[in-house]
Design a protein around this motif. Sequence first.
Motif, PDB file in Angstrom:
ATOM      1  N   ARG A   1       0.410  12.323 -10.142  1.00 50.99           N
ATOM      2  CA  ARG A   1       0.172  13.763  -9.994  1.00 50.99           C
ATOM      3  C   ARG A   1       1.427  14.585 -10.254  1.00 50.99           C
ATOM      4  O   ARG A   1       1.414  15.795 -10.054  1.00 50.99           O
ATOM      5  CB  ARG A   1      -0.354  14.072  -8.590  1.00 50.99           C
ATOM      6  N   GLY A   2       2.511  13.916 -10.639  1.00 49.71           N
ATOM      7  CA  GLY A   2       3.725  14.643 -10.981  1.00 49.71           C
ATOM      8  C   GLY A   2       4.883  14.450 -10.042  1.00 49.71           C
ATOM      9  O   GLY A   2       5.990  14.936 -10.317  1.00 49.71           O
ATOM     10  N   ALA A   3       4.682  13.770  -8.900  1.00 49.18           N
ATOM     11  CA  ALA A   3       5.765  13.568  -7.942  1.00 49.18           C
ATOM     12  C   ALA A   3       6.714  12.483  -8.437  1.00 49.18           C
ATOM     13  O   ALA A   3       6.344  11.621  -9.245  1.00 49.18           O
ATOM     14  CB  ALA A   3       5.204  13.211  -6.573  1.00 49.18           C
ATOM     15  N   ARG A   4       7.936  12.506  -7.928  1.00 53.44           N
ATOM     16  CA  ARG A   4       8.931  11.517  -8.329  1.00 53.44           C
ATOM     17  C   ARG A   4       8.666  10.201  -7.602  1.00 53.44           C
ATOM     18  O   ARG A   4       8.428  10.186  -6.396  1.00 53.44           O
ATOM     19  CB  ARG A   4      10.334  12.015  -8.001  1.00 53.44           C
ATOM     20  N   PHE A   5       8.720   9.097  -8.338  1.00 51.48           N
ATOM     21  CA  PHE A   5       8.490   7.787  -7.732  1.00 51.48           C
ATOM     22  C   PHE A   5       9.810   7.233  -7.194  1.00 51.48           C
ATOM     23  O   PHE A   5      10.820   7.200  -7.902  1.00 51.48           O
ATOM     24  CB  PHE A   5       7.905   6.812  -8.764  1.00 51.48           C
ATOM     25  N   HIS A   6       9.797   6.803  -5.942  1.00 57.21           N
ATOM     26  CA  HIS A   6      10.992   6.236  -5.319  1.00 57.21           C
ATOM     27  C   HIS A   6      10.550   5.216  -4.276  1.00 57.21           C
ATOM     28  O   HIS A   6       9.408   5.221  -3.802  1.00 57.21           O
ATOM     29  CB  HIS A   6      11.843   7.331  -4.662  1.00 57.21           C
TER      30      HIS A   6
ATOM     31  N   GLU B   1       0.821  -1.207   0.000  1.00 47.85           N
ATOM     32  CA  GLU B   1       0.000   0.000   0.000  1.00 47.85           C
ATOM     33  C   GLU B   1       0.854   1.257   0.000  1.00 47.85           C
ATOM     34  O   GLU B   1       0.477   2.275  -0.601  1.00 47.85           O
ATOM     35  CB  GLU B   1      -0.935  -0.012   1.215  1.00 47.85           C
ATOM     36  N   ALA B   2       1.995   1.214   0.679  1.00 52.25           N
ATOM     37  CA  ALA B   2       2.892   2.369   0.654  1.00 52.25           C
ATOM     38  C   ALA B   2       3.428   2.609  -0.749  1.00 52.25           C
ATOM     39  O   ALA B   2       3.523   3.755  -1.222  1.00 52.25           O
ATOM     40  CB  ALA B   2       4.041   2.154   1.637  1.00 52.25           C
ATOM     41  N   LEU B   3       3.788   1.537  -1.459  1.00 50.01           N
ATOM     42  CA  LEU B   3       4.246   1.687  -2.830  1.00 50.01           C
ATOM     43  C   LEU B   3       3.141   2.191  -3.749  1.00 50.01           C
ATOM     44  O   LEU B   3       3.371   3.026  -4.636  1.00 50.01           O
ATOM     45  CB  LEU B   3       4.787   0.351  -3.345  1.00 50.01           C
ATOM     46  N   MET B   4       1.899   1.694  -3.543  1.00 47.56           N
ATOM     47  CA  MET B   4       0.787   2.147  -4.364  1.00 47.56           C
ATOM     48  C   MET B   4       0.471   3.616  -4.107  1.00 47.56           C
ATOM     49  O   MET B   4       0.109   4.359  -5.029  1.00 47.56           O
ATOM     50  CB  MET B   4      -0.448   1.287  -4.088  1.00 47.56           C
ATOM     51  N   ALA B   5       0.624   4.060  -2.847  1.00 52.32           N
ATOM     52  CA  ALA B   5       0.400   5.474  -2.541  1.00 52.32           C
ATOM     53  C   ALA B   5       1.425   6.358  -3.236  1.00 52.32           C
ATOM     54  O   ALA B   5       1.099   7.431  -3.769  1.00 52.32           O
ATOM     55  CB  ALA B   5       0.442   5.683  -1.028  1.00 52.32           C
ATOM     56  N   ARG B   6       2.673   5.904  -3.271  1.00 51.82           N
ATOM     57  CA  ARG B   6       3.703   6.676  -3.971  1.00 51.82           C
ATOM     58  C   ARG B   6       3.474   6.650  -5.475  1.00 51.82           C
ATOM     59  O   ARG B   6       3.752   7.637  -6.175  1.00 51.82           O
ATOM     60  CB  ARG B   6       5.078   6.116  -3.638  1.00 51.82           C
TER      61      ARG B   6
END
Length: 371
Positions: free
Chosen positions: A58-63, A47-52
């Motif tokens: 929305r434009g944020a960097r995925f990490h 769920e933490a990965l899915m939230a990221r």
Amino acid sequence: LVFAIIGNELLLQGHLPSSSAVWWMKGLNSGLSVACLFHLYSLHYVEALMARLEEHTRGARFHTERVVRQILRSRTFWTEAVLCGVHCPPGVTWEIGRLQLGNYVMYRGETLLCLFNTFRLYLLARCWKRMMLRDLPRKHTVGGFLGVHINYAFAVKRAFNSLAAVFHIAGAWLVLVLLLAYWFRAAEYTGCQLPSAQDALCFEPAATEWTASGRSINTDYVQHYHNAAWLIWVSATTVGYGDTFPVTHFGRVVAAAAAVGGLVMAALTTGSMWSALNRTQEEEAALNMLKRYKAKQRTLEKAVNLLSLWWRRRTGKGLTLTQRWTDMRKAAKELLRAKRASNVGLDSVKSMSAHLNDLSYESRIPGPAGP
């Protein structure tokens, strides 16, 4: 949860806490509790990965950095860890008693922790949420693009606004009655009736002979699960016959929870019935189209009647009883009104979804090339 309930029922049937059957049930419950904690951590990690990933839409960097630290700092994770991890392990037993409403009530530790383990049923809500949303492709992408959270609230709204809402409501009623009935039975069942009771106060009259409002109470009725289920049902439906009532503080709290839960379920039932009886956009469009055809038919009939009336009066032929009392001007106005109703365009009877589809299609068609 199943092994905790079986172990508690064995104690209520007269087995000693040190018996092999009770010990094995506690051991199996401990093993599954540990497995549940590992599974819970895996769920929170995903769920933490899915939230990221949703933030990435929305434009944020995925990490994937510091995911473990994020989980360990989450209050939700630790709350669920307590619900899944706390249990009664093998070799642990105790008794706790208190005087309530003039009666001495003693509860066993296995019973209290078994009731606490029933909170693990919330895990079924996770499965139910996945079942309600599994047929929606790219839900996280769409939710991130539109700013909509595809969560439990979204799943509940979708469930209770569908044709299958009656089955969801029936299931919710069943869980409410069965779960609270088990809680009420445990709340009203004193451990002093068990052969394993060691509390010295269990041999006092306040523990062996219960009273309520100056009259003697038979505590044997609560040993039967169907009696507890009947009280929860009449409390949830706000009937309250009074043939069965709680005599402990714990039992009163459970009965009050049943009453509040019944009000919530009644509201959901009313809302779902309204949604089921309300016309869909397609049905509304079909009804408007049928009204348009009906208006055209009425226009034709009124035009024929008006022409017949004018012709009979012009030629001096005999009039019918209805035509004698008919006003030409009034009939002409009614014809004009019927004609206006029949001239409603097809765009006016389209559903909202059809209009949106047309707009979406037009927006995808490129305009004419410039000079």
